[in-house]
Enzyme design. Sequence first.
Site, short mmCIF file in Angstrom:
data_model
loop_
_atom_site.label_atom_id
_atom_site.label_comp_id
_atom_site.label_asym_id
_atom_site.label_seq_id
_atom_site.Cartn_x
_atom_site.Cartn_y
_atom_site.Cartn_z
N ASN A 35 -9.01 13.50 8.24
CA ASN A 35 -10.41 13.39 8.64
C ASN A 35 -10.99 14.74 9.04
O ASN A 35 -12.12 15.06 8.69
CB ASN A 35 -10.53 12.38 9.78
CG ASN A 35 -10.33 10.95 9.31
OD1 ASN A 35 -11.23 10.32 8.78
ND2 ASN A 35 -9.11 10.45 9.47
N LYS B 106 -5.71 2.33 10.56
CA LYS B 106 -6.53 2.83 11.65
C LYS B 106 -7.99 2.82 11.20
O LYS B 106 -8.41 3.68 10.44
CB LYS B 106 -6.11 4.25 12.04
CG LYS B 106 -4.70 4.32 12.64
CD LYS B 106 -4.34 5.73 13.04
CE LYS B 106 -2.97 5.78 13.71
NZ LYS B 106 -2.59 7.14 14.12
N LYS C 200 -10.59 8.00 17.20
CA LYS C 200 -10.29 9.44 17.10
C LYS C 200 -10.64 9.98 15.72
O LYS C 200 -10.99 11.17 15.58
CB LYS C 200 -8.84 9.73 17.47
CG LYS C 200 -7.79 8.93 16.70
CD LYS C 200 -7.31 9.63 15.45
CE LYS C 200 -6.30 8.78 14.73
NZ LYS C 200 -5.85 9.39 13.45
N GLY D 179 0.83 -1.20 0.00
CA GLY D 179 0.00 0.00 0.00
C GLY D 179 0.86 1.24 0.00
O GLY D 179 1.85 1.33 0.74
N ALA D 180 0.47 2.21 -0.83
CA ALA D 180 1.31 3.39 -1.03
C ALA D 180 0.55 4.67 -0.76
O ALA D 180 0.66 5.65 -1.49
CB ALA D 180 1.87 3.41 -2.46
N ALA E 180 -0.12 7.87 2.08
CA ALA E 180 0.87 8.77 2.66
C ALA E 180 1.71 8.08 3.74
O ALA E 180 2.94 8.11 3.69
CB ALA E 180 0.16 10.00 3.24
N TRP E 181 1.06 7.42 4.70
CA TRP E 181 1.81 6.83 5.82
C TRP E 181 2.58 5.60 5.37
O TRP E 181 3.73 5.39 5.75
CB TRP E 181 0.85 6.51 6.94
CG TRP E 181 1.42 6.08 8.27
CD1 TRP E 181 0.75 5.33 9.19
CD2 TRP E 181 2.70 6.36 8.87
NE1 TRP E 181 1.53 5.13 10.31
CE2 TRP E 181 2.74 5.76 10.13
CE3 TRP E 181 3.81 7.08 8.43
CZ2 TRP E 181 3.85 5.82 10.98
CZ3 TRP E 181 4.92 7.15 9.28
CH2 TRP E 181 4.94 6.53 10.53
N ALA F 91 2.19 12.12 8.53
CA ALA F 91 3.20 11.44 7.73
C ALA F 91 4.23 12.40 7.14
O ALA F 91 5.44 12.18 7.24
CB ALA F 91 2.52 10.64 6.62
#
Length: 456
Positions: A342, A190, A279, A42-43, A45-46, A229
């Site tokens: 978010n 998350k 969160k 997976g690419a 941001a994080w 990130a």
Amino acid sequence: MVGSVHMNGSVHGANGTEERLDELRRLLGKSEGDLLKIVSVGAGAWGSVFAALLQDAYGHFREKVQIRIWRRPGRMVDRSTAEHLFEVINSREDVLRRLIRRCAYLKYVEARLGDRTLYADEILKDGFCLNMIETPLCPLKVVTNLQEAVWDADIVVNGVPSTETREVFEEISEYWKERISVPVIISLAKGIEASLDPIPRIITPTQMISSATGVPTENILYLGGPNIASEIYNKEYANARICGSNKWRKPLAKFLRQPHFIVWDNSDLVTHEVMGGLKNVYAIGAGMVAALTNESATSKSVYFAHCTSEMIFITHLLTEQPEKLAGPLLADTYVTLLKGRNAWYGQMLAKGELSPDMGDSIKGKGMIQGISAVGAFFELLSQPSLSVQHPEENKQVAPAELCPILKRLYRILIKRELPVRDILQALRDETMNDPRERIEMAQSHAFYRPSLLGKP
């Protein structure tokens, strides 16, 4: 490589980097000449930043470690993004020189002029993440074939959103049928899913991975923390926790730690993972309130008081010792409200620049994890089997009835039966209880529902 002389006279690599790599190689049973293979799946941001951090720290030890990243092929970069990317390249002398040296600059010129189409996997090789164009990374080794990426990987990093984790790892399990050794998996996702049958419970990404692949939970860890990130890659001081079994979390915390990125470890994997999803729910509402009140500090603080009281209330349902999570949860919430995607999404909804009908995958930002989390948390906490005593009405109610912000977010984002502006009613309703009362209620009752996290 610049070395440093220790008191015993031995010469070590900068910050003991090679020693940490050798220690992890030994733990994984790697012999001389056998590469330690790490792949980030997976690419976003994080996921991209995580791979780039490892590449910067360990990539020059080519005879000991191989670091790669997988992303799906075929994603085109649109003209406006290509133009923006060209501006970023020309604003950074180091990036400009690197591309010219690699004979890669001309394709960005052609894309800027509209004479060429760029692809996301193509620009990732040059260090550009499609969800984070303004933060150039180091060049990355990109693989677009998932089987090639993971079939013999020693460490797999889950960088795909929680909503895609099950599907991707079910495919990966097909490629691991002939494996003898068990890989180590670090999940960055998350978000949560809700399962209502036979009993209401939360399903986290690490649980999805274990179910899909058969990899024992001992070998699956979660890493999360209060961080953005792009700022981590720009060496802003940050910290995170890697949660899971003692066998792997301590050596991995040591391996991942860098001078500007401190990694602690914790045994409570599932609860930290769930808090990482919780969160995001309230961050969307915070963005809405900020935009609707023209960034009113007073309104935002009122919202914060109410949303944190709901989060504390929910935390008491999920864990026997909620006080241990207060610091990490609030820190992660705070950074998400300041600069997370978010909160940004909530702002864009309130400004009318986005609408719920556009889905949860947004150009230039990626997956907005909080949307699915709103649905999952509300559906779970609406189950009669989890009912708690109402503080004033002397009757049993589902926990969701005592979480008015969560309830309104569900009706705005999932049911789409209320306008975004209605989030303010959760703050201005005269019948609302003091948020302090919700916290006191949670603290004074035996609220803990272990079944929510699949515990007996």
